[in-house]
Design a protein around this motif. Sequence first.
Motif, PDB file in Angstrom:
ATOM      1  N   ALA A  44     -16.177  11.396 -12.802  1.00  6.33           N
ATOM      2  CA  ALA A  44     -15.736  10.415 -13.800  1.00  6.33           C
ATOM      3  C   ALA A  44     -15.520   9.049 -13.143  1.00  6.33           C
ATOM      4  O   ALA A  44     -15.926   8.021 -13.699  1.00  6.33           O
ATOM      5  N   VAL A  45     -14.913   9.034 -11.975  1.00  6.82           N
ATOM      6  CA  VAL A  45     -14.692   7.771 -11.254  1.00  6.82           C
ATOM      7  C   VAL A  45     -16.035   7.152 -10.892  1.00  6.82           C
ATOM      8  O   VAL A  45     -16.254   5.948 -11.084  1.00  6.82           O
ATOM      9  N   GLU A  46     -16.944   7.947 -10.372  1.00  9.77           N
ATOM     10  CA  GLU A  46     -18.256   7.438  -9.969  1.00  9.77           C
ATOM     11  C   GLU A  46     -19.083   6.975 -11.165  1.00  9.77           C
ATOM     12  O   GLU A  46     -19.859   6.027 -11.058  1.00  9.77           O
ATOM     13  N   ALA A  47     -18.893   7.597 -12.318  1.00  6.04           N
ATOM     14  CA  ALA A  47     -19.644   7.219 -13.525  1.00  6.04           C
ATOM     15  C   ALA A  47     -19.310   5.809 -13.997  1.00  6.04           C
ATOM     16  O   ALA A  47     -20.131   5.163 -14.651  1.00  6.04           O
ATOM     17  N   VAL A  48     -18.126   5.333 -13.660  1.00  7.68           N
ATOM     18  CA  VAL A  48     -17.742   3.976 -14.057  1.00  7.68           C
ATOM     19  C   VAL A  48     -17.800   3.007 -12.871  1.00  7.68           C
ATOM     20  O   VAL A  48     -17.193   1.941 -12.883  1.00  7.68           O
ATOM     21  N   GLY A  49     -18.553   3.393 -11.830  1.00  4.09           N
ATOM     22  CA  GLY A  49     -18.818   2.489 -10.715  1.00  4.09           C
ATOM     23  C   GLY A  49     -17.834   2.551  -9.568  1.00  4.09           C
ATOM     24  O   GLY A  49     -17.905   1.736  -8.650  1.00  4.09           O
ATOM     25  N   GLY A  50     -16.900   3.490  -9.585  1.00  2.12           N
ATOM     26  CA  GLY A  50     -15.930   3.600  -8.501  1.00  2.12           C
ATOM     27  C   GLY A  50     -16.375   4.529  -7.409  1.00  2.12           C
ATOM     28  O   GLY A  50     -17.426   5.176  -7.493  1.00  2.12           O
ATOM     29  N   GLN A  51     -15.587   4.568  -6.359  1.00  5.01           N
ATOM     30  CA  GLN A  51     -15.840   5.454  -5.231  1.00  5.01           C
ATOM     31  C   GLN A  51     -14.558   6.207  -4.906  1.00  5.01           C
ATOM     32  O   GLN A  51     -13.461   5.676  -5.071  1.00  5.01           O
ATOM     33  N   VAL A  52     -14.711   7.420  -4.449  1.00  2.00           N
ATOM     34  CA  VAL A  52     -13.574   8.235  -4.043  1.00  2.00           C
ATOM     35  C   VAL A  52     -13.747   8.598  -2.581  1.00  2.00           C
ATOM     36  O   VAL A  52     -14.731   9.223  -2.196  1.00  2.00           O
ATOM     37  N   ASP A  53     -12.792   8.165  -1.758  1.00  2.00           N
ATOM     38  CA  ASP A  53     -12.812   8.462  -0.329  1.00  2.00           C
ATOM     39  C   ASP A  53     -12.761   9.982  -0.120  1.00  2.00           C
ATOM     40  O   ASP A  53     -12.144  10.704  -0.896  1.00  2.00           O
ATOM     41  N   ALA A  54     -13.370  10.439   0.940  1.00  2.00           N
ATOM     42  CA  ALA A  54     -13.432  11.866   1.251  1.00  2.00           C
ATOM     43  C   ALA A  54     -12.029  12.494   1.306  1.00  2.00           C
ATOM     44  O   ALA A  54     -11.843  13.658   0.943  1.00  2.00           O
ATOM     45  N   ARG A  55     -11.058  11.728   1.753  1.00  2.00           N
ATOM     46  CA  ARG A  55      -9.680  12.235   1.857  1.00  2.00           C
ATOM     47  C   ARG A  55      -9.148  12.713   0.508  1.00  2.00           C
ATOM     48  O   ARG A  55      -8.287  13.588   0.451  1.00  2.00           O
ATOM     49  N   TRP A  56      -9.654  12.131  -0.584  1.00  2.00           N
ATOM     50  CA  TRP A  56      -9.120  12.432  -1.909  1.00  2.00           C
ATOM     51  C   TRP A  56     -10.012  13.368  -2.714  1.00  2.00           C
ATOM     52  O   TRP A  56      -9.805  13.559  -3.918  1.00  2.00           O
ATOM     53  N   ARG A  57     -10.987  13.982  -2.057  1.00  2.00           N
ATOM     54  CA  ARG A  57     -11.855  14.954  -2.723  1.00  2.00           C
ATOM     55  C   ARG A  57     -11.437  16.364  -2.335  1.00  2.00           C
ATOM     56  O   ARG A  57     -11.118  16.624  -1.183  1.00  2.00           O
ATOM     57  N   LEU A  58     -11.439  17.256  -3.327  1.00  2.00           N
ATOM     58  CA  LEU A  58     -11.149  18.670  -3.022  1.00  2.00           C
ATOM     59  C   LEU A  58     -12.337  19.298  -2.353  1.00  2.00           C
ATOM     60  O   LEU A  58     -13.466  18.949  -2.540  1.00  2.00           O
ATOM     61  N   LYS A  72       0.838  -1.205   0.000  1.00  2.00           N
ATOM     62  CA  LYS A  72       0.000   0.000   0.000  1.00  2.00           C
ATOM     63  C   LYS A  72       0.865   1.244   0.000  1.00  2.00           C
ATOM     64  O   LYS A  72       1.836   1.333   0.749  1.00  2.00           O
ATOM     65  N   ASP A  73       0.488   2.184  -0.860  1.00  2.00           N
ATOM     66  CA  ASP A  73       1.080   3.517  -0.838  1.00  2.00           C
ATOM     67  C   ASP A  73       0.199   4.355   0.085  1.00  2.00           C
ATOM     68  O   ASP A  73      -0.875   4.809  -0.319  1.00  2.00           O
ATOM     69  N   ASN A  74       0.629   4.531   1.310  1.00  2.00           N
ATOM     70  CA  ASN A  74      -0.175   5.257   2.300  1.00  2.00           C
ATOM     71  C   ASN A  74      -0.198   6.761   2.062  1.00  2.00           C
ATOM     72  O   ASN A  74      -0.946   7.478   2.725  1.00  2.00           O
ATOM     73  N   SER A  75       0.606   7.252   1.114  1.00  2.00           N
ATOM     74  CA  SER A  75       0.536   8.668   0.742  1.00  2.00           C
ATOM     75  C   SER A  75      -0.320   8.855  -0.500  1.00  2.00           C
ATOM     76  O   SER A  75      -0.465   9.965  -1.001  1.00  2.00           O
ATOM     77  N   GLY A  76      -0.894   7.768  -0.987  1.00  2.00           N
ATOM     78  CA  GLY A  76      -1.730   7.813  -2.185  1.00  2.00           C
ATOM     79  C   GLY A  76      -2.828   6.772  -2.102  1.00  2.00           C
ATOM     80  O   GLY A  76      -3.176   6.299  -1.021  1.00  2.00           O
ATOM     81  N   GLN A  77      -3.362   6.399  -3.253  1.00  2.00           N
ATOM     82  CA  GLN A  77      -4.501   5.494  -3.301  1.00  2.00           C
ATOM     83  C   GLN A  77      -4.170   4.102  -3.831  1.00  2.00           C
ATOM     84  O   GLN A  77      -5.049   3.256  -3.943  1.00  2.00           O
ATOM     85  N   THR A  78      -2.908   3.831  -4.158  1.00  2.00           N
ATOM     86  CA  THR A  78      -2.540   2.546  -4.735  1.00  2.00           C
ATOM     87  C   THR A  78      -2.455   1.466  -3.663  1.00  2.00           C
ATOM     88  O   THR A  78      -1.873   1.674  -2.594  1.00  2.00           O
ATOM     89  N   LEU A  79      -3.053   0.316  -3.987  1.00  2.00           N
ATOM     90  CA  LEU A  79      -3.095  -0.816  -3.055  1.00  2.00           C
ATOM     91  C   LEU A  79      -3.213  -2.096  -3.864  1.00  2.00           C
ATOM     92  O   LEU A  79      -3.954  -2.143  -4.844  1.00  2.00           O
ATOM     93  N   PHE A  80      -2.474  -3.124  -3.485  1.00  2.00           N
ATOM     94  CA  PHE A  80      -2.740  -4.442  -4.048  1.00  2.00           C
ATOM     95  C   PHE A  80      -2.571  -5.498  -2.972  1.00  2.00           C
ATOM     96  O   PHE A  80      -1.805  -5.341  -2.027  1.00  2.00           O
ATOM     97  N   ILE A 140      -4.793   0.791  -8.776  1.00  2.00           N
ATOM     98  CA  ILE A 140      -3.753   1.779  -9.048  1.00  2.00           C
ATOM     99  C   ILE A 140      -4.409   3.143  -8.983  1.00  2.00           C
ATOM    100  O   ILE A 140      -5.278   3.463  -9.795  1.00  2.00           O
ATOM    101  N   GLY A 141      -4.023   3.913  -7.995  1.00  2.00           N
ATOM    102  CA  GLY A 141      -4.627   5.228  -7.784  1.00  2.00           C
ATOM    103  C   GLY A 141      -3.582   6.325  -7.813  1.00  2.00           C
ATOM    104  O   GLY A 141      -2.376   6.065  -7.867  1.00  2.00           O
ATOM    105  N   GLY A 142      -4.061   7.538  -7.750  1.00  2.00           N
ATOM    106  CA  GLY A 142      -3.181   8.703  -7.783  1.00  2.00           C
ATOM    107  C   GLY A 142      -2.787   9.176  -6.392  1.00  2.00           C
ATOM    108  O   GLY A 142      -3.163   8.593  -5.376  1.00  2.00           O
ATOM    109  N   ASN A 143      -2.044  10.263  -6.376  1.00  2.00           N
ATOM    110  CA  ASN A 143      -1.551  10.851  -5.134  1.00  2.00           C
ATOM    111  C   ASN A 143      -1.914  12.329  -5.042  1.00  2.00           C
ATOM    112  O   ASN A 143      -1.235  13.091  -4.363  1.00  2.00           O
ATOM    113  N   THR A 144      -2.989  12.714  -5.736  1.00  2.00           N
ATOM    114  CA  THR A 144      -3.431  14.099  -5.729  1.00  2.00           C
ATOM    115  C   THR A 144      -4.929  14.148  -5.461  1.00  2.00           C
ATOM    116  O   THR A 144      -5.680  13.355  -6.038  1.00  2.00           O
ATOM    117  N   PRO A 145      -5.384  15.064  -4.587  1.00  2.00           N
ATOM    118  CA  PRO A 145      -6.827  15.198  -4.398  1.00  2.00           C
ATOM    119  C   PRO A 145      -7.519  15.502  -5.731  1.00  2.00           C
ATOM    120  O   PRO A 145      -6.952  16.143  -6.611  1.00  2.00           O
TER     121      PRO A 145
END
Length: 173
Positions: free
Chosen positions: A159-173, A103-111, A146-151
């Motif tokens: 766009a993420v939600e339109a394809v069925g994903g979710q964005v944690d509050a931490r990564w929303r501006l 896990k990249d704890n400074s970003g959204q990438t996890l496997f 595979i996620g980014g490291n920018t809000p």
Amino acid sequence: MADIVIGNYSPEAVTIVISKGSFVHQVTGFAEGTFISATRLVAASEPYIGSDITGGRVKRRNRSMNVTISLHQYAASNTVLQQLQRADEEADGNEWVFSMQAKDNSGQTLFFSNQTIIATTPDLTLSSTTEMRDWTFFMFNADNFIGGNTPMDEAAVAAVEAVGGQVDARWRL
């Protein structure tokens, strides 16, 4: 001019944890430079085009990966990984198939996979300088993101939600 949102990545915030029952180990001693790489083994989609420009594709959900973790020779994790690999090699069954999460704890990438093995031990090199140890893992049917490291602004979240994903509050501006 719109405000520029600055991303952040910290290699010190990357964690790799392996576990099996009461055995839990956080891997430490990452090499300088590239210290983890992961490669999906089966393409998610394989296109086909015939000579008359008709075609299609084969879709695959096999997310198995080869993962290479590079440690410096001083890392105590080398000893732990060698013992885990040896225990698995000496067992007749799958007693030492383990879970691994990176896990990249400074970003959204996890496997993650709960069916991981050490596929290959490092080549041994000793010299007059510090050497690296490249451990190769096989993660059966990994769950990877595979996620980014920018809000993200509202348009990116939409766009993420339109394809069925979710964005944690931490990564929303």
